[in-house]
Motif scaffolding. Structure first.
Motif, mmCIF file in Angstrom:
data_model
loop_
_atom_site.group_PDB
_atom_site.id
_atom_site.type_symbol
_atom_site.label_atom_id
_atom_site.label_comp_id
_atom_site.label_asym_id
_atom_site.label_seq_id
_atom_site.Cartn_x
_atom_site.Cartn_y
_atom_site.Cartn_z
ATOM 1 N N THR A 75 0.831 -1.205 0.000
ATOM 2 C CA THR A 75 0.000 0.000 0.000
ATOM 3 C C THR A 75 0.862 1.249 0.000
ATOM 4 O OG1 THR A 75 -1.732 -1.167 1.234
ATOM 5 C CG2 THR A 75 -1.822 1.239 1.233
ATOM 6 N N ILE A 128 -5.013 -6.334 -7.392
ATOM 7 C CA ILE A 128 -5.541 -5.559 -6.266
ATOM 8 C C ILE A 128 -5.022 -4.127 -6.275
ATOM 9 C CG2 ILE A 128 -3.777 -6.138 -4.522
ATOM 10 C CD1 ILE A 128 -7.603 -5.810 -4.027
ATOM 11 N N SER A 153 -7.361 -0.851 -6.432
ATOM 12 C CA SER A 153 -7.233 0.205 -5.422
ATOM 13 C C SER A 153 -7.015 1.570 -6.067
ATOM 14 C CB SER A 153 -6.070 -0.112 -4.473
ATOM 15 O OG SER A 153 -6.301 -1.326 -3.793
ATOM 16 N N LYS A 162 -15.829 2.349 -1.376
ATOM 17 C CA LYS A 162 -14.441 1.995 -1.683
ATOM 18 C C LYS A 162 -13.973 0.813 -0.835
ATOM 19 C CE LYS A 162 -12.136 5.810 -1.158
ATOM 20 N NZ LYS A 162 -11.006 6.752 -1.111
ATOM 21 N N THR A 163 -14.271 0.869 0.461
ATOM 22 C CA THR A 163 -13.812 -0.182 1.366
ATOM 23 C C THR A 163 -14.520 -1.496 1.081
ATOM 24 O OG1 THR A 163 -13.455 1.519 3.058
ATOM 25 C CG2 THR A 163 -13.423 -0.765 3.786
ATOM 26 N N SER A 219 -13.025 -2.916 -2.200
ATOM 27 C CA SER A 219 -11.641 -3.318 -1.934
ATOM 28 C C SER A 219 -11.584 -4.575 -1.072
ATOM 29 C CB SER A 219 -10.893 -2.177 -1.247
ATOM 30 O OG SER A 219 -9.596 -2.566 -0.890
ATOM 31 N N LYS A 230 -10.107 -8.176 -2.204
ATOM 32 C CA LYS A 230 -8.983 -8.806 -1.498
ATOM 33 C C LYS A 230 -9.339 -10.215 -1.040
ATOM 34 C CE LYS A 230 -6.958 -4.525 0.258
ATOM 35 N NZ LYS A 230 -6.777 -3.665 1.457
#
Length: 236
Positions: free
Chosen positions: A71, A137, A141, A155-156, A159, A163
């Motif tokens: 990240t 991923i 992102s 978004k979360t 994501s 994942k």
């Protein structure tokens, strides 16, 4: 002071991340007794998404604290050289140390938890698997950050589900980790953290895939954005 705080949060979050995964595994396998039951996998998936939301919230509150070197590497590649040095020289080591300390405490507290993900295919397929999972991923992102900049929940959610899906796809081959620091914690506990397999599969492959994903996103998205701007200008 802000940089020192980020380093501290990275250490703490990495410590908490390995604990979160281990506790979910113990809860489903030992407390509920569903270790090999399909219902247990569904519960593990649901709990995983819940704690990914929790960590995303913590990252927002701390203004950038995270548990995954990939990240911060993706952001560093897009930033200036000083940011890159700070990421590679301070943030990633803090995440690795946090994971190692976290795993050591887990094993001391719950010896039955096991010794983490292992490579179950040859080194080339393992590196390709981790690289592809990481590439996908990171692209997702970056796309979410660009196209849904203000929606934390959406978004979360996208994501987290992405994942989890990628993790399941790679779990039988490499563990589907996409997190070099967490894998390093378990590998250090087993004593195989400096083997060629670990370094290539869990460090070099995902890091190269991260850089490639950032560059690919730039090459594809920037021309499309410029083309849209030109069309918009002509229409006006």
């Amino acid at each position: 002071m802000g940089k020192a705080r980020l380093i501290l949060w990275d250490f703490v979050f990495s410590f908490m991340w390995v604990w979160a995964g281990a506790l979910v595994k113990l809860f489903v396998g030992k407390v509920l007794g569903m270790g090999h039951d399909p219902r247990g996998e569904i519960i593990k998936g649901a709990l995983s998404i819940m704690y990914m939301f929790f960590f995303a919230f913590l990252g927002k509150v701390t203004k950038g604290g995270t548990y995954n070197p990939l990240t911060v590497l993706a952001s560093a590649v897009s930033g200036d050289f000083n940011q890159f040095l700070f990421t590679v020289g301070a943030r990633i080591p803090a995440q690795v140390i946090g994971s190692i300390v976290g795993v050591r405490h887990i094993i001391d507290t719950f010896p039955e938890v096991g010794l983490g993900p292992r490579l179950s295919v040859d080194i080339h397929r393992g590196a390709l698997t981790e690289g592809l999972l990481t590439f996908v991923i990171v692209i997702i992102s970056l796309g979410l950050a660009r196209n849904i900049p203000g929606s934390f929940f959406m978004k979360t959610w996208i994501s987290s589900v992405s994942k989890l899906t990628l993790h399941i796809l790679g779990s039988d081959l490499t563990g589907g980790c996409m997190n070099p620091a967490a894998v390093m914690g378990w590998a250090y506990a087993r004593g195989d953290h400096i083997t060629k397999e670990h370094i290539i599969v869990y460090w070099l492959a995902p890091m190269e895939a991260t850089v490639l994903a950032v560059w690919t996103f730039r090459l594809v998205v920037k021309p499309l954005t410029e083309e849209k701007d030109k069309l918009k200008a002509k229409s006006e």
